[in-house]
Scaffold this active site. Structure first.
Site, short mmCIF file in Angstrom:
data_model
loop_
_atom_site.label_atom_id
_atom_site.label_comp_id
_atom_site.label_asym_id
_atom_site.label_seq_id
_atom_site.Cartn_x
_atom_site.Cartn_y
_atom_site.Cartn_z
N GLU A 1 7.40 2.41 -6.20
CA GLU A 1 7.58 1.91 -4.82
C GLU A 1 7.79 3.07 -3.87
OE1 GLU A 1 7.18 -0.36 -2.90
OE2 GLU A 1 7.87 -2.32 -3.57
N ASP A 2 7.45 2.84 -2.62
CA ASP A 2 7.80 3.84 -1.61
C ASP A 2 9.25 3.65 -1.16
OD1 ASP A 2 7.16 1.42 -0.46
OD2 ASP A 2 6.02 2.27 1.20
N LYS B 1 0.82 -1.20 0.00
CA LYS B 1 0.00 0.00 0.00
C LYS B 1 0.85 1.26 0.00
CE LYS B 1 -3.05 -2.46 3.16
NZ LYS B 1 -3.38 -2.59 4.61
N GLY B 2 2.10 1.08 0.45
CA GLY B 2 2.93 2.25 0.76
C GLY B 2 3.12 3.24 -0.37
N LYS C 1 17.33 2.36 0.39
CA LYS C 1 18.23 2.04 1.50
C LYS C 1 19.31 1.12 0.97
CE LYS C 1 15.56 1.69 5.77
NZ LYS C 1 15.03 0.74 6.76
N ASP D 1 4.37 2.91 6.85
CA ASP D 1 3.66 2.71 8.13
C ASP D 1 4.49 2.01 9.18
OD1 ASP D 1 3.63 0.09 6.81
OD2 ASP D 1 2.24 -0.51 8.38
N ARG E 1 0.97 6.46 7.96
CA ARG E 1 1.03 6.57 6.49
C ARG E 1 0.65 7.98 6.01
NH1 ARG E 1 1.61 1.38 4.13
NH2 ARG E 1 0.54 -0.31 5.21
N PHE F 1 14.46 2.94 10.66
CA PHE F 1 13.06 2.61 10.41
C PHE F 1 12.30 3.90 10.15
CE2 PHE F 1 8.70 1.46 11.09
CZ PHE F 1 8.63 0.22 10.48
N ASP G 1 14.43 -1.79 -0.13
CA ASP G 1 15.25 -2.15 1.02
C ASP G 1 16.20 -3.27 0.58
OD1 ASP G 1 16.07 -2.95 3.58
OD2 ASP G 1 14.13 -2.58 4.49
C1 PRP Z 1 7.66 -2.38 1.73
C2 PRP Z 1 7.84 -1.58 0.46
C3 PRP Z 1 8.29 -2.60 -0.54
C4 PRP Z 1 9.07 -3.57 0.31
C5 PRP Z 1 10.52 -3.27 0.18
O1 PRP Z 1 6.37 -2.92 1.74
O2 PRP Z 1 6.66 -0.95 0.04
O3 PRP Z 1 7.21 -3.21 -1.20
O4 PRP Z 1 8.65 -3.40 1.67
O5 PRP Z 1 11.29 -4.20 0.85
P1 PRP Z 1 12.39 -5.10 0.15
O6 PRP Z 1 13.20 -4.23 -0.79
O7 PRP Z 1 13.22 -5.60 1.32
O8 PRP Z 1 11.72 -6.22 -0.57
P2 PRP Z 1 5.62 -3.42 3.04
O9 PRP Z 1 5.84 -4.88 3.18
O10 PRP Z 1 6.05 -2.56 4.21
O11 PRP Z 1 4.08 -3.21 2.69
P3 PRP Z 1 3.19 -1.87 2.63
O12 PRP Z 1 3.68 -1.06 1.46
O13 PRP Z 1 1.80 -2.35 2.43
O14 PRP Z 1 3.38 -1.13 3.94
#
Ligand code: PRP
Length: 183
Positions: A104-105, A48-49, A136, A164, A170, A157, A108
């Protein structure tokens, strides 16, 4: 019983985000020149981010765009390193022959975007690139190419502007570091 006190401190202000999103929008507009009859550039948001970033980025792009969304979840508790990702919502539309920008938000480990890129590439888009508000790099496990990055951030974090903690924060207009919680 110990009580945790959440501390929230702005890392990137709403104004800094706005300025950077405008800049990314200008670059994307220049990189995808629109010719008569072209389909819109598809902004594919990862729920959702990404929705806050996608909403602002779309308005900073001066050409036609369309929206679609993907949902993913990770298996088990050690998802970060397992890389086992499950699609909870697929795109509504076909992408063959389209210019697609995955939005993407945050990137990581890179596992999510790597998996999604492979998933979408099998459908023969004309092009596929990634736009992320936050990167990151210190956490990366996979070398994923990121065409458009808002900000590189340290391994903290962060919440706000779509991101979130337990579904909260959010709607903060800035990006903030959250401390005093178990993440
Ligand atoms: C976050 C973000 C990416 C993912 C990145 O989603 O939006 O989709 O994690 O992480 P990675 O590079 O280690 O794969 P999250 O699981 O927090 O879901 P959300 O967007 O619904 O909060």
């Amino acid at each position: 019983m110990t009580r945790e006190i959440e501390q929230v401190e702005t890392l990137i202000s709403a104004q800094q985000i706005q300025d950077r999103v405008e800049e990314l929008g200008r670059r994307i507009t220049a990189d995808y020149p629109e010719r008569m009859g072209d389909p819109p550039l598809l902004l594919a948001g990862v729920l959702k981010g990404s929705i806050v970033f996608l909403a602002d980025l779309a308005r900073a792009i001066r050409r036609h765009v369309s929206f679609d969304f993907l949902g993913v979840s990770s298996y088990g508790s050690s998802t970060e390193s397992s890389g086992e990702i499950r699609l909870t919502k697929d795109l509504d539309g076909e992408i063959e022959g389209l210019d697609v920008l995955l939005v993407e938000d945050i990137v990581d480990t890179g596992l999510t975007i790597e998996w999604l890129s492979n998933h979408l590439r099998r459908r023969n888009p004309k092009s596929l690139r990634v736009a992320t508000l936050l990167d990151k790099p210190s956490r990366r496990l996979r070398p994923v190419p990121l065409a458009y990055v808002g900000f590189e951030i340290p391994d903290e974090f962060v919440v706000g502007y779509g991101l979130d903690y337990a579904q909260r924060y959010r709607n903060r207009p800035d990006i903030a570091v959250l401390r005093g919680v178990s993440t």
